[in-house]
Design an enzyme around this catalytic site. Structure first.
Site, PDB file in Angstrom:
ATOM      1  N   TYR A  96     -26.690  13.788 -41.742  1.00 58.96           N
ATOM      2  CA  TYR A  96     -26.287  13.142 -40.809  1.00 58.96           C
ATOM      3  C   TYR A  96     -25.838  11.088 -40.575  1.00 58.96           C
ATOM      4  O   TYR A  96     -27.251  10.638 -40.558  1.00 58.96           O
ATOM      5  CB  TYR A  96     -26.622  13.557 -39.017  1.00 58.96           C
ATOM      6  CG  TYR A  96     -25.866  14.396 -38.274  1.00 58.96           C
ATOM      7  CD1 TYR A  96     -26.334  16.077 -38.888  1.00 58.96           C
ATOM      8  CD2 TYR A  96     -25.039  14.678 -37.433  1.00 58.96           C
ATOM      9  CE1 TYR A  96     -25.622  16.825 -38.104  1.00 58.96           C
ATOM     10  CE2 TYR A  96     -24.352  15.785 -36.721  1.00 58.96           C
ATOM     11  CZ  TYR A  96     -24.629  16.294 -37.020  1.00 58.96           C
ATOM     12  OH  TYR A  96     -24.355  17.432 -36.325  1.00 58.96           O
ATOM     13  N   GLY A 152     -12.815  28.557 -28.284  1.00 56.29           N
ATOM     14  CA  GLY A 152     -14.042  29.306 -27.979  1.00 56.29           C
ATOM     15  C   GLY A 152     -15.069  28.417 -26.891  1.00 56.29           C
ATOM     16  O   GLY A 152     -14.770  28.425 -25.386  1.00 56.29           O
ATOM     17  N   GLY A 201      -8.843  28.921 -36.897  1.00 59.76           N
ATOM     18  CA  GLY A 201      -8.381  29.518 -36.115  1.00 59.76           C
ATOM     19  C   GLY A 201      -7.048  29.544 -36.588  1.00 59.76           C
ATOM     20  O   GLY A 201      -5.725  29.416 -35.560  1.00 59.76           O
ATOM     21  N   VAL A 214      -7.375  35.921 -34.461  1.00 59.84           N
ATOM     22  CA  VAL A 214      -9.128  35.519 -33.389  1.00 59.84           C
ATOM     23  C   VAL A 214      -9.877  36.420 -33.938  1.00 59.84           C
ATOM     24  O   VAL A 214      -9.272  37.548 -34.276  1.00 59.84           O
ATOM     25  CB  VAL A 214      -8.304  35.594 -32.320  1.00 59.84           C
ATOM     26  CG1 VAL A 214      -9.516  35.272 -31.377  1.00 59.84           C
ATOM     27  CG2 VAL A 214      -6.958  35.031 -31.446  1.00 59.84           C
ATOM     28  N   VAL A 215     -11.221  36.058 -33.839  1.00 56.21           N
ATOM     29  CA  VAL A 215     -12.087  37.021 -34.219  1.00 56.21           C
ATOM     30  C   VAL A 215     -12.602  37.033 -32.822  1.00 56.21           C
ATOM     31  O   VAL A 215     -12.956  36.965 -31.927  1.00 56.21           O
ATOM     32  CB  VAL A 215     -13.381  35.818 -34.270  1.00 56.21           C
ATOM     33  CG1 VAL A 215     -14.912  36.175 -35.063  1.00 56.21           C
ATOM     34  CG2 VAL A 215     -12.977  34.533 -36.287  1.00 56.21           C
ATOM     35  N   ARG A 248     -17.582  27.534 -40.419  1.00 50.94           N
ATOM     36  CA  ARG A 248     -18.211  28.022 -41.075  1.00 50.94           C
ATOM     37  C   ARG A 248     -20.126  27.088 -40.674  1.00 50.94           C
ATOM     38  O   ARG A 248     -20.153  26.148 -40.884  1.00 50.94           O
ATOM     39  CB  ARG A 248     -18.613  27.186 -42.526  1.00 50.94           C
ATOM     40  CG  ARG A 248     -17.228  28.857 -42.595  1.00 50.94           C
ATOM     41  CD  ARG A 248     -17.016  27.228 -44.493  1.00 50.94           C
ATOM     42  NE  ARG A 248     -17.908  28.124 -45.150  1.00 50.94           N
ATOM     43  CZ  ARG A 248     -18.485  28.257 -46.410  1.00 50.94           C
ATOM     44  NH1 ARG A 248     -17.893  29.879 -46.249  1.00 50.94           N
ATOM     45  NH2 ARG A 248     -19.342  28.476 -46.516  1.00 50.94           N
ATOM     46  N   THR A 305     -16.125  22.735 -28.380  1.00 48.77           N
ATOM     47  CA  THR A 305     -17.440  21.770 -28.913  1.00 48.77           C
ATOM     48  C   THR A 305     -16.760  21.302 -29.947  1.00 48.77           C
ATOM     49  O   THR A 305     -17.847  20.501 -30.483  1.00 48.77           O
ATOM     50  CB  THR A 305     -18.640  22.476 -29.586  1.00 48.77           C
ATOM     51  OG1 THR A 305     -19.396  23.765 -29.866  1.00 48.77           O
ATOM     52  CG2 THR A 305     -19.233  22.571 -27.630  1.00 48.77           C
TER      53      THR A 305
END
EC number: 2.5.1.26
Lengths: 588, 633
Positions: A508, A172, A305, A309-310, A253, A175
């Site tokens: 984070y 996609g 994945g 595939v969405v 998600r 990233t």
């Protein structure tokens, strides 16, 4: 009603004339770093830090404090450069499945086995991936890239892949920070990267139900811009939204920074269509909630994945907010900041988003002397009169959205709570700056790598009572591990709370270190990150809040979801994809 | 277990983990130099010293917390709230009522550390120490390591416990070196001395009841109190792993309660790490020397009282030689637990709800405790007298057996002492033998310090027994050095055939003996193979044994070593036999400590069974086997 929908989508497709991401992404994006080729940090001839390009608010500006911060924090030196080796010729020739390629040609779906196209889709943005690319080390890459244009193209490709036993890896936005895109080295079949970027249309908007039906390859910024043109938004804004795609969000998600108002991806989707080797999976209606056994969407959400595939998603949309207001609060220390966030999460209905950081802010040069004078006064006020220790204070940035009255009411409520925890309102500028930074911060890592500094961030979610302990222990573990492994300079090891929930928060961690003098810095990095993740798990943190598992974290999956849990996931995989066509080997 | 694997496991790396320590050659162990801290006290004003500026650095630079604020933190903690609610639910008492009880418990327990009291002690102890002791030697590198550790992590001090003096001495040292003063867990019996009890409280002691078995509230207040001090780094926490003073100079099997509490903040992720610092305090002459011997013979321990303390003043007129205090390597609980404890086990229940430690944690704490006691033992300084006591006792036993009573010629004693000196060094003993002084002088000066013990005259059994037990207590100081080789030597001795002996038989005997003596000595549970390898290594190294895949052979020159080693264990073996039959050869067998341990071991081995307060044989086989295997002519 359906007629109306048709009209709306018709209008939109008229608007949607330009291609948002080209076939050959390397034309506008870096292949060995983050983001657009024209946007990067650099130290100019005067030794000042500068952000190039025209795309961002920060573009073209000098950032005065960055050099000192960079040198001071990492012990880096502008004389010691470690520029990337530009060499994409070391790519092995593709292993093509001729029969597959022949049949693919007849479908008319565009494809390529050009080296640059293949390399671009072989990696995500983990530090080891980027570092290898910068060093010109290229491992197994996909043998072929295909660009389906719509759901039906995907159906055809998946059918052919099954027929010819070809491995498919959906791609996609690219990233990923979980090694999810890495081609398994043990894979002997031909690997085909299925690039969804051309499936980027909003197919319809339903204003009565406030939903939009969108192709899954659309990237976040395009989705938001297109919806904004019609007066809507999804409110889903992950830090990567410039490049990450809707399908990727579903498959991992994802979570966005405005989730307190709009929800995470699983709250936002109403309907998902996915193509698997067994066929297409989707629900029969758009009901807002169903009690029909376990929600099959949850097999898809987070499947990374491995199942299919969405292709299309129906998402909730909201009218664009009438009013937006930034804000920020300075706390004397991280502990009080966290205590405040916990209280806010308890008391305030979530109509705002906030990120929360301890540490440094990038600040562009402001021309007005008056403003900097005021800033100076503010700093003196905070550190001298209020007795804040400048090394310990931390800042929470806030964004309130919605109806003006409500925003102001919530703003007051939040500031009142903050005051009880010693927080001082620190103005809208700081808030806006914090927001702006989320998009450029990823570019900073590339600057670091130019000067022997390697960095990464990783996240977790943790119950409230554990937040401070996990922050303290993970930060200390990072410093400790670096020392053990011969890292000369004390690393940057810091954290921030980026999401709040009723029962906990998302934390984070930022970790960066100067790797001069280390023979195998990536290995050191990986060992430290591994140790940090073990520390997170030992302290009651989750394996991942929204980055996903990929291959980077899969060794901890069975302890995370139990052996039975793994068995359940595997049995789904065995049914849906018995021949492992979707062979990226993520998750387990 | 073969010799190749034995050699493979040897390495000299300097690591903090004592698991590794057992594998390497003990002679390679590096130890710090000592400095005499009394020297400066003899040359400068005690008053100025007591009043000097004292500014210790605390963990992460926290500011110290007043005793009152600390109590509030404890009473307001989630854990105390939870337990108060629980107790109130179970007993039907009002929450306020339980709350008050908790507060009273805390009142009874809490320290009230005051710098003025510490300064008072600094002054008086300087005076007292200077009269009692020739020197107080401290390893300053250890102090530096401790200082570092205190700044980085919460620290637990774990001194050995041989004397009442220990804890005052510890605080005195830390004060002298400008280190944070510890808070010390002390038994309630001190509170019997009203005035002194309060003084101790003001110098950092907190008091815990000796037993509070089922009292949930007490346990909660106690553990929360310790944890609050520890995890906030307000002060190093000090307690005695052995639980009580060892009357025999032999380390006692560790108590786990406090260690469990001290490790808890790390295991639950409340702190990054906790550092445990074993401290070995060796006295050349123990103040309580004669007192202990009498106690062991059944004369009841005098109750701690202030007036008793004053009566004990007469001890002030004697010479007690020197004290050596060795601050060991800080042991990181984090490193210790690596791969042994899954900290994730606390993820599923709120951490403030008290839970019994899991099996995994229990055995981890247990192993750690044994390791720490061994770390204490290893850095105990042995004076030449300890070796002399061992030799004199063996000789004395020989005399008794043959009915003679002639003692030992001085030159013979010296020769044997030199031989034993070399042997014990080979076994890694931390022996302070002045090598530049001729051995006869070393021997005679040692004897003169202990003239109360060595000018033995024929007398009634009890008087003699007191003397013997005092000597035994000195010999015991060296037991840890010889323990494993001695177990092996006894096992070899017991094996029937004289020339070649099957290794498996010897291992089985070794294992039996080791198991039997696990109440008596510090023998880490589950480390039989490790101990066996260590013993083999040492005896092979010193040329006493040859060990092959199958066989163990005693060498020509090994007989002397083996004879010495078997004699080391002999009194204990006989003591255990006395429990089974009744015959008396060694006077030290009269020691109540030995009898208690022997009984515990027999119970554990299933040889006897407790029936309504009586003890009877359960299984005739074990004593029989026992006799057969370990009878000496």
């Amino acid at each position: 009603m359906s007629c109306l929908n048709f009209n709306v989508s018709h209008v939109l497709s008229q608007l949607n004339l330009c291609q948002y991401l080209p076939f050959h992404r390397q034309e506008i994006m870096k292949w060995n770093g983050w983001g657009y080729s024209d946007s990067r940090f650099l130290f100019n001839k005067k030794g000042q830090a500068e952000f190039t390009g025209k795309r961002y608010k920060l573009s073209g500006m000098i950032i005065p404090g960055l050099k000192e911060w960079f040198e001071g924090t990492f012990g880096a030196n502008l004389q010691h450069k470690s520029p990337p080796i530009l060499n994409s010729s070391a790519v092995r020739p593709p292993t093509l499945n001729e029969a597959f390629v022949e049949e693919l040609k007849s479908t008319g779906v565009p494809f390529s086995h050009d080296a640059e196209d293949r390399v671009f889709r072989a990696y995500g943005h983990c530090v080891h991936e980027i570092f290898a690319l910068r060093e010109g080390r290229i491992g197994r890459v996909p043998d072929l890239v295909v660009w389906p244009n719509c759901h039906n193209d995907v159906v055809k490709i998946v059918e052919l892949a099954c027929k010819h036993n070809v491995c498919l890896i959906p791609y996609g936005g690219g990233t990923s920070v979980s090694s999810a895109l890495e081609c398994p080295s043990e894979e002997t079949r031909s690997i085909v990267s299925l690039d969804t970027s051309q499936m980027n249309r909003i197919l319809w908007i339903d204003e009565k139900n406030l939903t939009a039906h969108v192709e899954a390859g659309i990237v976040g910024q395009d989705l938001e811009r297109l919806l904004n043109e019609s007066g809507y938004c999804t409110g889903h804004e992950p830090d990567s939204m410039e490049f990450s795609s809707l399908g990727g969000w579903v498959a991992t998600r994802a979570s966005g920074m405005k989730k307190n108002i709009y929800g995470n991806i699983e709250d936002l989707v109403v309907h998902i269509k996915m193509v698997t080797p067994r066929g297409v999976i989707e629900k029969s209606c758009q009901g807002p909630r169903m009690s029909t056994g376990p929600d099959v969407h949850h097999f898809i959400l987070g499947s990374e994945g491995t199942l299919g595939v969405v292709t299309e998603v129906t998402m909730k949309i909201r009218p664009m907010p009438e009013y937006q207001k930034y804000g920020s609060v300075v706390f004397p220390n991280f502990e009080q900041g966290v205590a405040c966030l916990r209280e806010v999460a308890k008391q305030v209905t979530p109509d705002f988003y906030l990120i929360f950081s301890s540490g440094h802010a990038l600040k562009p040069q402001v021309s007005s002397i008056f403003t900097s004078f005021l800033d100076g006064l503010k700093k003196i006020y905070i550190t001298k009169f209020k007795g804040f220790d400048p090394n310990r204070l931390c800042v929470a940035t806030l964004l309130f959205e919605g109806n003006r009255e409500k925003v102001l009411q919530h703003e007051k409520q939040v500031y009142d709570i903050a005051a009880k925890f010693g927080g001082l309102a620190a103005g809208e500028d700081n808030g806006q700056r914090g927001y702006m930074l989320t998009f450029v911060i990823a570019y900073l890592r590339d600057l670091g790598m130019d000067y022997y500094v390697m960095g990464e961030s990783f996240e977790t979610s943790v119950p409230w009572d554990r937040v401070l302990d996990i922050c303290q222990n993970v930060k200390a573990r990072i410093v400790h591990e670096c020392k053990e492994r011969g890292v000369q300079f004390t690393p940057l090891s810091t954290c921030r709370v980026t999401q709040t929930y009723d029962a906990g928060a998302c934390v984070y961690f930022y970790f960066g270190f100067n790797y001069r003098g280390l023979s195998d810095p990536v290995h050191v990095y990986e060992q430290v990150e591994h140790a940090a993740r073990e520390e997170i798990l030992a302290n009651g943190g989750s394996l991942s809040h929204h980055h996903g598992v990929g291959k980077l974290r899969k060794e901890w999956m069975s302890e995370t979801v139990s052996n039975v849990g793994i068995g359940m996931l595997k049995s789904v995989k065995d049914y849906v994809d018995p021949n492992n066509i979707f062979g990226n080997r993520n998750l387990f | 277990m073969d010799s190749s694997c034995l050699l493979a496991s040897l390495h000299g790396s300097d690591t903090l983990l004592f698991a590794d320590m057992q594998h390497r050659d003990p002679m390679l162990q590096k130890r710090d130099e000592f400095e005499d801290m009394l020297e400066e006290r003899r040359n400068s004003s005690d008053l100025r010293y007591a009043l000097r500026c004292y500014t210790p650095v605390l963990y992460k630079g926290v500011t110290p917390c007043t005793a009152g604020a600390l109590k509030n933190m404890v009473l307001q903690s989630a854990q105390i709230h939870f337990v108060i609610g629980q107790v109130s639910n179970e007993t039907g008492r009002a929450v306020d009522d339980v709350q008050e009880e908790a507060s009273a418990i805390l009142e009874e327990m809490a320290h009230s550390l005051q710098l003025s009291t510490v300064r008072f002690f600094a002054f008086t102890l300087s005076k007292v120490f200077k009269t009692l002791f020739r020197s107080i030697c401290v390893n300053e590198e250890g102090i530096q390591r401790l200082q570092q550790a205190i700044q980085e992590h919460p620290v637990v001090l774990l001194p050995s416990h041989r004397s009442y003096m220990d804890f005052l001495l510890m605080s005195y040292i830390l004060y002298t070196y400008d280190l944070a003063l510890p808070v010390i867990a002390a038994g309630m019996d001190f509170m019997g001395m009203k005035f002194v009890g309060e003084m101790l409280r003001m110098s950092g002691a907190f008091f815990i009841r000796r037993s509070f078995g089922g009292d949930k509230l007490y346990w909660a207040v106690f553990s929360e109190y310790v944890k609050t001090m520890l995890k906030n780094g307000f002060a190093p926490v000090e307690f005695f792993l052995e639980g009580t003073r060892s009357r025999t100079s032999k380390s006692l099997t560790p108590k786990l309660g406090l260690l469990n509490i001290a490790m808890d903040p790390f295991l639950k992720g409340e702190v990054f790490d906790v550092h445990l610092v074993p401290v070995s305090i060796s006295y050349e002459r123990i103040l309580e020397e004669a007192l202990y011997a009498r106690e062991l013979l059944g004369v009841p321990k005098p109750k701690e009282s202030t007036s008793g303390l004053f009566k004990a003043r007469k001890v002030l007129s004697e010479d007690y030689g020197s004290i050596h205090v060795y601050f060991g390597q800080p042991v990181s609980v984090r490193r210790l637990s690596q791969g042994k404890v899954d900290r994730g086990q606390f993820n599923l229940t709120p951490r403030h709800i008290p839970k019994r430690p899991s099996e995994e944690i229990h055995s981890f704490v247990n192993d750690s405790a044994y390791g720490l006691v061994r770390a204490q033992e290893e850095n105990m300084v042995l004076k030449p007298w300890v070796l002399l006591a061992s030799l004199l006792l063996q000789n004395h036993h020989g005399d008794q057996a043959s009915g003679r009573a002639r003692g030992m010629a001085l030159d013979e004693l010296t020769e044997q002492a030199v031989w034993l000196r070399d042997l014990s060094r080979q076994y890694g003993a931390f022996l302070h033998w002045p090598d530049h002084v001729p051995p006869p002088e070393v021997v005679s000066s040692s004897l003169s310090l202990h003239r109360g013990l060595v000018t033995i005259t024929e007398g009634r059994l009890l008087r003699q027994a007191v003397t013997v037990l005092s000597c035994v207590s000195y010999r015991n100081q060296a037991l840890h050095v010889f323990l494993r080789p001695a177990l092996l030597a006894s096992a070899v001795h017991a094996a029937s055939s004289s020339s070649g002996k099957r290794k498996t038989d010897i291992f089985n005997s070794f294992s039996f003996l080791r198991n039997m003596f696990s109440n008596e000595f510090i023998l880490c549970p589950g480390a039989t193979v490790q101990d066996f390898e260590e013993a083999c290594f040492l005896l092979v190294k010193t040329g006493a044994l040859q060990v092959s895949q199958q066989e163990v052979v005693v060498t020509e020159r090994g007989h002397r070593t083996l004879a010495f080693l078997t004699s080391v264990l002999d009194p204990f073996l006989q003591g255990y036999q006395v429990r089974v039959r009744s015959r008396l050869r060694y006077t030290e067998v009269l020691s109540s400590d030995l009898q208690k341990n022997a009984l515990a071991a027999l119970l554990r081995l299933g040889a006897v069974r407790k029936i309504k307060g009586y003890v009877g044989f359960d299984h005739p086989r074990v004593p029989g086997e026992f006799d057969k295997a370990y009878e000496w002519g």
